[in-house]
Design a protein around this motif. Structure first.
Motif, PDB file in Angstrom:
ATOM      1  N   TYR A 164       0.840  -1.197   0.000  1.00  0.00           N
ATOM      2  CA  TYR A 164       0.000   0.000   0.000  1.00  0.00           C
ATOM      3  C   TYR A 164       0.876   1.250   0.000  1.00  0.00           C
ATOM      4  O   TYR A 164       2.029   1.217   0.436  1.00  0.00           O
ATOM      5  N   ASN A 165       0.321   2.338  -0.488  1.00  0.00           N
ATOM      6  CA  ASN A 165       0.970   3.643  -0.479  1.00  0.00           C
ATOM      7  C   ASN A 165      -0.023   4.630   0.124  1.00  0.00           C
ATOM      8  O   ASN A 165      -1.025   4.974  -0.510  1.00  0.00           O
ATOM      9  N   LYS A 166       0.226   5.009   1.350  1.00  0.00           N
ATOM     10  CA  LYS A 166      -0.658   5.891   2.127  1.00  0.00           C
ATOM     11  C   LYS A 166      -2.029   5.243   2.284  1.00  0.00           C
ATOM     12  O   LYS A 166      -2.168   4.243   2.971  1.00  0.00           O
ATOM     13  N   ASP A 167      -3.052   5.762   1.598  1.00  0.00           N
ATOM     14  CA  ASP A 167      -4.407   5.235   1.793  1.00  0.00           C
ATOM     15  C   ASP A 167      -4.898   4.450   0.573  1.00  0.00           C
ATOM     16  O   ASP A 167      -6.094   4.300   0.376  1.00  0.00           O
ATOM     17  N   ARG A 168      -3.967   3.930  -0.213  1.00  0.00           N
ATOM     18  CA  ARG A 168      -4.366   3.224  -1.433  1.00  0.00           C
ATOM     19  C   ARG A 168      -3.629   1.893  -1.567  1.00  0.00           C
ATOM     20  O   ARG A 168      -2.461   1.776  -1.186  1.00  0.00           O
TER      21      ARG A 168
END
Length: 537
Positions: A164-168
């Motif tokens: 994941y990358n932050k909220d995605r």
């Protein structure tokens, strides 16, 4: 200007129709603990991509609140059957060996799983619109030569690794625990506990590039070298054919024109031979005019369809695993371009009949009675000419054909649409050139029935592509079974027939332009004008 606006509006409409369908309509942003949609799609033999079944046709754990995803037209045509999976993968929520269900497999259930493992069944799921694959089991053949001694094992523990990358969500991989299996070799009842593990890891890969890993396989250096070799091979074919055709036009035809332009009296006393001899028959309308007009109309429609599909592909609409986008585009554009087929066919037929619409504008008059076609060698008949006409265009595309087949009838991903478009343009050029060359030789042999011949010669590449299907099926693939075989040869017959109509239309149009050019009154002086108009009419 009005036509340009209409065309732009048409392309925008198609683009909207094939817009990516999201699994839940969200913007792919999640908070800690949010449920990220996971859909089970299908299962099937790995070597038979077209033979797929619903995920729960096999007796897996069925979720308590199963929800089927509403699918778009393209997804239905693609065979997608998305339904809620029994696994709960919450955003950034790690799980270790969590139980899905305890299930007692009956003898019938064991038999189903064993048959699936024997055929190398794989499953496909979608997690936040990212595809997931995995095999459902394995066959132990080590040290055994007799198939009756093989052991069949069903995987019961799946491990999800999510980046994941932050909220995605950026990436997901699924692997099966090779040590957590259940023996399904014998037809006996088995108690099995299905489990799953979830591991979350942070990554720097931006969300916008999460699909790049699926398209990079077709852009690897060794693959690009093969693609460029294909283009170079095709370009060499085009150059050789162009030079050959230029020789015909610049030497043979030029000599003919000069010969008749030098001395009017000499031309009067000389008996006409070759293509000039049949000037009164060359524009005699073909047999089965309605069928010929219909074939041209369908070929024109398919050519337009192909151009629009390439336009959408080049602007990035068909990125990897945009479920059903290509099928939606094909159906919608085919329906919207049906008017092109009707208009072209009707217009051409009316030109031949000379009623209501403008008549066919031939550059020279046609005699009342057709001349007798002289006896020709066997290699100048239709079938050998079609074989010759289809071989060169096919040789220009056969390298690229493997990658197309491996993508359509396999699990390879094809994304280099720019190279494919170049190869398509080369295919059109070679088809047009070779058809024109064969049309000239036909007319030089005083055979004036060139209409159908030029269409058949242009479209004969479709027959070579279908012959390649036999080679690919038996030599380059592991497909088997009645369903996959009938799908493969049935659908490829339709596709090759479409190529036959499209390239046949290209071949005829090129030949028509060529014939109009060499028989036009403006092509020479007054002597040439008298010659092509005919003194005996």
């Amino acid at each position: 200007m009005k036509n340009l606006k209409t065309l732009i509006l048409f392309v925008i409409l198609i683009t909207c129709c094939v817009t990516h369908v999201r699994s839940d309509g969200s913007d792919h942003r999640y908070k800690d603990g949010d449920i990220v949609p996971l859909y089970a799609n299908k299962v099937g033999p790995f070597h038979n991509p077209s033979e797929t079944y619903r995920y729960f046709d096999l007796p897996f754990c069925f979720p308590d609140h199963a929800k089927e995803k509403k699918e778009a037209l393209g997804e239905v045509l693609n065979g997608d059957r998305l339904i809620s999976a029994p696994y709960e993968l919450k955003f950034k929520d790690d799980k270790d060996s969590t139980s899905v269900c305890n299930k007692k497999l009956t003898k019938e259930d064991v038999k189903k799983f064993r048959s699936a493992v024997e055929k190398d069944y794989y499953f496909q799921m979608y997690y936040d619109d990212l595809p997931i694959w995995g095999f459902i089991g394995k066959v132990d053949k080590e040290g055994k030569s007799d198939p009756s001694d093989f052991k069949y094992y069903l995987y019961k523990h799946i491990v999800f690794e999510i980046l994941y990358n932050k909220d995605r969500v950026v990436e997901i991989n699924a692997r099966m625990d090779p040590h957590s299996v259940v023996d399904v070799t014998e037809d006996t009842e088995v108690d099995v506990e299905f489990m799953y593990t979830v591991k979350w890891k942070e990554t720097d890969t931006p969300f916008e590039k999460r699909m790049d890993k699926y398209s990079m396989s077709s852009s690897l250096p060794h693959h690009l070298e093969i693609h460029w070799f294909s283009i170079i091979n095709s370009c060499v074919t085009v150059l050789l054919l162009t030079g050959f055709l230029a020789t015909i036009l610049m030497r043979v035809l030029k000599n003919d024109f000069v010969k008749y332009a030098q001395d009017e009296e000499a031309a009067d006393d000389q008996e006409e031979t070759g293509w000039k001899y049949i000037h009164g028959d060359v524009f005699r309308y073909p047999k089965y005019k309605s069928l010929f007009a219909g074939a041209l109309g369908s070929g024109t429609q398919l050519f337009t369809l192909t151009i629009f599909i390439f336009m959408l592909a080049l602007v990035g609409v068909f990125y990897p695993y945009n479920r059903g986008a290509l099928f939606t585009a094909l159906v919608v554009i085919y329906a919207l371009t049906s008017g092109i087929a009707g208009y072209t066919a009707t217009s051409f037929y009316h030109q031949l009949e000379g009623s209501n619409w403008a008549e066919f504008q031939a550059p020279c008059r046609t005699t009342k009675y057709p001349r007798e076609i002289p006896s020709l060698p066997w290699y100048r008949s239709t079938i050998p000419q079609m074989a010759m006409a289809g071989f060169l265009p096919f040789s220009a595309i056969y390298i690229e054909l493997y990658y197309i087949f491996a993508s359509v009838w396999g699990h390879r991903i094809y994304t280099i649409y720019s190279i494919l478009f170049i190869v398509f343009i080369i295919l059109l050029i070679v088809t047009a050139f070779i058809t024109v060359a064969l049309t000239y030789f036909q007319l030089a042999a005083e055979d004036h029935e060139w209409w159908w011949r030029s269409f058949l010669c242009g479209g004969s590449t479709g027959l070579f592509i279908y012959a390649y299907c036999l080679y690919y099926y038996y030599a380059r693939s592991d497909m088997s079974g009645f369903m996959q075989t009938s799908f493969f040869f049935g659908y490829m017959a339709c596709i090759c027939y479409g190529f036959f109509l499209m390239l046949g239309t290209v071949g005829f149009r090129a030949s028509l332009l060529f014939v109009r050019h060499i028989y036009r009154p403006e092509g020479g002086d007054a002597v040439m004008l008298r010659m092509v108009m005919g003194k005996d009419l």
